[in-house]
Scaffold this motif. Structure first.
Motif, PDB file in Angstrom:
ATOM      1  N   TYR A   1     -25.940  32.531  31.969  1.00  0.00           N
ATOM      2  CA  TYR A   1     -26.612  32.961  30.747  1.00  0.00           C
ATOM      3  C   TYR A   1     -26.015  34.226  30.139  1.00  0.00           C
ATOM      4  N   ALA A   2     -25.357  35.065  30.930  1.00  0.00           N
ATOM      5  CA  ALA A   2     -24.845  36.337  30.427  1.00  0.00           C
ATOM      6  C   ALA A   2     -23.970  36.180  29.184  1.00  0.00           C
ATOM      7  N   PRO A   3     -22.950  35.303  29.177  1.00  0.00           N
ATOM      8  CA  PRO A   3     -22.144  35.168  27.958  1.00  0.00           C
ATOM      9  C   PRO A   3     -22.923  34.583  26.788  1.00  0.00           C
ATOM     10  N   LYS A   4     -23.891  33.711  27.046  1.00  0.00           N
ATOM     11  CA  LYS A   4     -24.718  33.152  25.978  1.00  0.00           C
ATOM     12  C   LYS A   4     -25.554  34.249  25.326  1.00  0.00           C
ATOM     13  N   ILE A   5     -26.143  35.099  26.159  1.00  0.00           N
ATOM     14  CA  ILE A   5     -26.994  36.176  25.654  1.00  0.00           C
ATOM     15  C   ILE A   5     -26.170  37.187  24.862  1.00  0.00           C
ATOM     16  N   TYR A   6     -25.010  37.528  25.373  1.00  0.00           N
ATOM     17  CA  TYR A   6     -24.137  38.470  24.653  1.00  0.00           C
ATOM     18  C   TYR A   6     -23.723  37.882  23.306  1.00  0.00           C
ATOM     19  N   SER A   7     -23.270  36.631  23.294  1.00  0.00           N
ATOM     20  CA  SER A   7     -22.818  35.991  22.054  1.00  0.00           C
ATOM     21  C   SER A   7     -23.940  35.905  21.038  1.00  0.00           C
ATOM     22  N   TYR A   8     -25.150  35.594  21.530  1.00  0.00           N
ATOM     23  CA  TYR A   8     -26.280  35.479  20.601  1.00  0.00           C
ATOM     24  C   TYR A   8     -26.603  36.824  19.964  1.00  0.00           C
ATOM     25  N   ASN A   9     -26.610  37.884  20.746  1.00  0.00           N
ATOM     26  CA  ASN A   9     -26.907  39.204  20.193  1.00  0.00           C
ATOM     27  C   ASN A   9     -25.858  39.640  19.173  1.00  0.00           C
ATOM     28  N   MET A  10     -24.597  39.330  19.443  1.00  0.00           N
ATOM     29  CA  MET A  10     -23.555  39.651  18.477  1.00  0.00           C
ATOM     30  C   MET A  10     -23.731  38.828  17.196  1.00  0.00           C
ATOM     31  N   ALA A  11     -24.149  37.570  17.346  1.00  0.00           N
ATOM     32  CA  ALA A  11     -24.382  36.710  16.181  1.00  0.00           C
ATOM     33  C   ALA A  11     -25.548  37.236  15.344  1.00  0.00           C
ATOM     34  N   VAL A  12     -26.588  37.736  16.007  1.00  0.00           N
ATOM     35  CA  VAL A  12     -27.725  38.313  15.280  1.00  0.00           C
ATOM     36  C   VAL A  12     -27.281  39.560  14.517  1.00  0.00           C
ATOM     37  N   GLN A  13     -26.442  40.377  15.152  1.00  0.00           N
ATOM     38  CA  GLN A  13     -25.941  41.575  14.483  1.00  0.00           C
ATOM     39  C   GLN A  13     -25.126  41.217  13.245  1.00  0.00           C
ATOM     40  N   ARG A  14     -24.269  40.206  13.347  1.00  0.00           N
ATOM     41  CA  ARG A  14     -23.489  39.768  12.179  1.00  0.00           C
ATOM     42  C   ARG A  14     -24.409  39.224  11.092  1.00  0.00           C
ATOM     43  N   THR A  15     -25.444  38.511  11.522  1.00  0.00           N
ATOM     44  CA  THR A  15     -26.380  37.906  10.573  1.00  0.00           C
ATOM     45  C   THR A  15     -27.098  38.968   9.753  1.00  0.00           C
ATOM     46  N   THR A  16     -27.593  39.999  10.417  1.00  0.00           N
ATOM     47  CA  THR A  16     -28.307  41.047   9.693  1.00  0.00           C
ATOM     48  C   THR A  16     -27.348  41.928   8.901  1.00  0.00           C
ATOM     49  N   ARG A  17     -26.151  42.143   9.436  1.00  0.00           N
ATOM     50  CA  ARG A  17     -25.160  42.973   8.740  1.00  0.00           C
ATOM     51  C   ARG A  17     -24.740  42.329   7.420  1.00  0.00           C
ATOM     52  N   GLU A  18     -24.734  40.999   7.384  1.00  0.00           N
ATOM     53  CA  GLU A  18     -24.331  40.285   6.181  1.00  0.00           C
ATOM     54  C   GLU A  18     -25.539  39.815   5.363  1.00  0.00           C
ATOM     55  N   ASN A  19     -26.696  40.451   5.626  1.00  0.00           N
ATOM     56  CA  ASN A  19     -27.910  40.262   4.821  1.00  0.00           C
ATOM     57  C   ASN A  19     -28.481  38.854   4.892  1.00  0.00           C
ATOM     58  N   TYR A  20     -28.288  38.182   6.025  1.00  0.00           N
ATOM     59  CA  TYR A  20     -28.966  36.910   6.260  1.00  0.00           C
ATOM     60  C   TYR A  20     -30.305  37.135   6.968  1.00  0.00           C
ATOM     61  N   GLY A  21     -30.578  38.373   7.303  1.00  0.00           N
ATOM     62  CA  GLY A  21     -31.815  38.699   7.989  1.00  0.00           C
ATOM     63  C   GLY A  21     -31.973  40.201   8.084  1.00  0.00           C
ATOM     64  N   PHE A  22     -33.076  40.626   8.717  1.00  0.00           N
ATOM     65  CA  PHE A  22     -33.395  42.048   8.842  1.00  0.00           C
ATOM     66  C   PHE A  22     -33.868  42.308  10.264  1.00  0.00           C
ATOM     67  N   ILE A  23     -33.430  43.425  10.833  1.00  0.00           N
ATOM     68  CA  ILE A  23     -33.896  43.808  12.169  1.00  0.00           C
ATOM     69  C   ILE A  23     -34.063  45.323  12.226  1.00  0.00           C
ATOM     70  N   ASN A  24     -35.153  45.770  12.857  1.00  0.00           N
ATOM     71  CA  ASN A  24     -35.428  47.199  12.949  1.00  0.00           C
ATOM     72  C   ASN A  24     -35.987  47.510  14.324  1.00  0.00           C
ATOM     73  N   PHE A  25     -35.470  48.564  14.969  1.00  0.00           N
ATOM     74  CA  PHE A  25     -35.912  48.983  16.291  1.00  0.00           C
ATOM     75  C   PHE A  25     -36.700  50.286  16.178  1.00  0.00           C
ATOM     76  N   VAL A  26     -37.844  50.337  16.876  1.00  0.00           N
ATOM     77  CA  VAL A  26     -38.617  51.570  16.935  1.00  0.00           C
ATOM     78  C   VAL A  26     -38.907  51.854  18.404  1.00  0.00           C
ATOM     79  N   ASN A  27     -38.544  53.035  18.868  1.00  0.00           N
ATOM     80  CA  ASN A  27     -38.823  53.423  20.240  1.00  0.00           C
ATOM     81  C   ASN A  27     -40.094  54.263  20.258  1.00  0.00           C
ATOM     82  N   GLY A  28     -41.169  53.647  20.754  1.00  0.00           N
ATOM     83  CA  GLY A  28     -42.458  54.326  20.756  1.00  0.00           C
ATOM     84  C   GLY A  28     -42.589  55.315  21.885  1.00  0.00           C
TER      85      GLY A  28
END
Length: 227
Positions: A200-227
């Protein structure tokens, strides 16, 4: 609902319904992914997992949402015979928004992404509500495998990004305890799950990179808040 069909260890049942106060986080780095593997400290047992498909396909029977990365849109549009990604999105996707909280910390992630419709007439108010995926056939096979969404390849793991002390992003992952999966079991050693984590490690890494590309190119939005 799960225990009506599958034998579930009472200790796992109690853990998933919040009746255990001895759950501890064990971190193991596999393939650059920090996996958080829970354990029941009083019993000295790790909570581990193996997939029971084809006997079980609960994750497809009770699918909450199917967020799409930019890569998913390209691949699945082609799989379904669309010449235009715009037409695919218009016909087969909808916008989903939700929050996720890190299992062993205070990081809250807010996401908005295009999601593949789990049923043709899926309504906005059904977002996040478990539905049977329309691509699941009567024998438990996925009709668009292996071009299914990246998030499907990750189950039952959830993942997130954090920065280390040098500011470098690190991918973390842990199990999703949705109450739908009978594949969890208890053991004193991590040995039996190490091949799963390595897979699963390479699948998880690839997916996270794909999500980053997706949000970077305005196909989505992601925001992190450390409470």
């Amino acid at each position: 609902m799960l225990v009506k069909k599958w034998p579930v260890d009472k200790r796992l049942y109690d853990m998933q319904v919040g009746m255990r106060d001895d759950i501890v986080d064990n971190q193991v780095n596999v393939g650059g992914i920090v996996f958080h593997v829970p354990a029941l400290s009083r019993d000295g047992l790790y909570v581990l997992w193996k997939c029971l498909w084809p006997d079980c396909h609960n994750c497809c029977e009770r699918q909450g949402r199917l967020p799409l990365t930019k890569d998913d849109i390209t691949i699945i549009a082609k799989k379904l015979g669309y010449d235009s990604k715009v037409e695919f999105v218009r016909s087969e996707a909808r916008i989903s928004s939700w929050q996720e909280q890190e299992a062993f910390g205070n990081v809250i992630t807010t996401l908005s992404m295009l999601s593949l419709k789990r049923k043709k007439d899926e309504r906005e108010e059904q977002d996040g509500t478990p539905l049977r995926c329309r691509f699941l056939d009567d024998k438990g096979y996925c009709g668009i495998h292996p071009e299914k969404p990246g998030v499907c390849w990750l189950y039952p793991f959830a993942s997130w990004l954090e920065s280390d002390r040098f500011g470098k992003p690190v991918v973390h992952a842990t199990f999703q305890f949705t109450g739908d999966c009978p594949g969890f079991y208890l053991e004193k050693s991590l040995d039996s799950i190490m091949p799963v984590l390595q897979e699963y490690a390479p699948k998880i890494y690839s997916y996270n990179m794909a999500v980053q590309r997706t949000t970077r190119e305005n196909y989505g939005f992601i925001n992190f808040v450390n409470g």
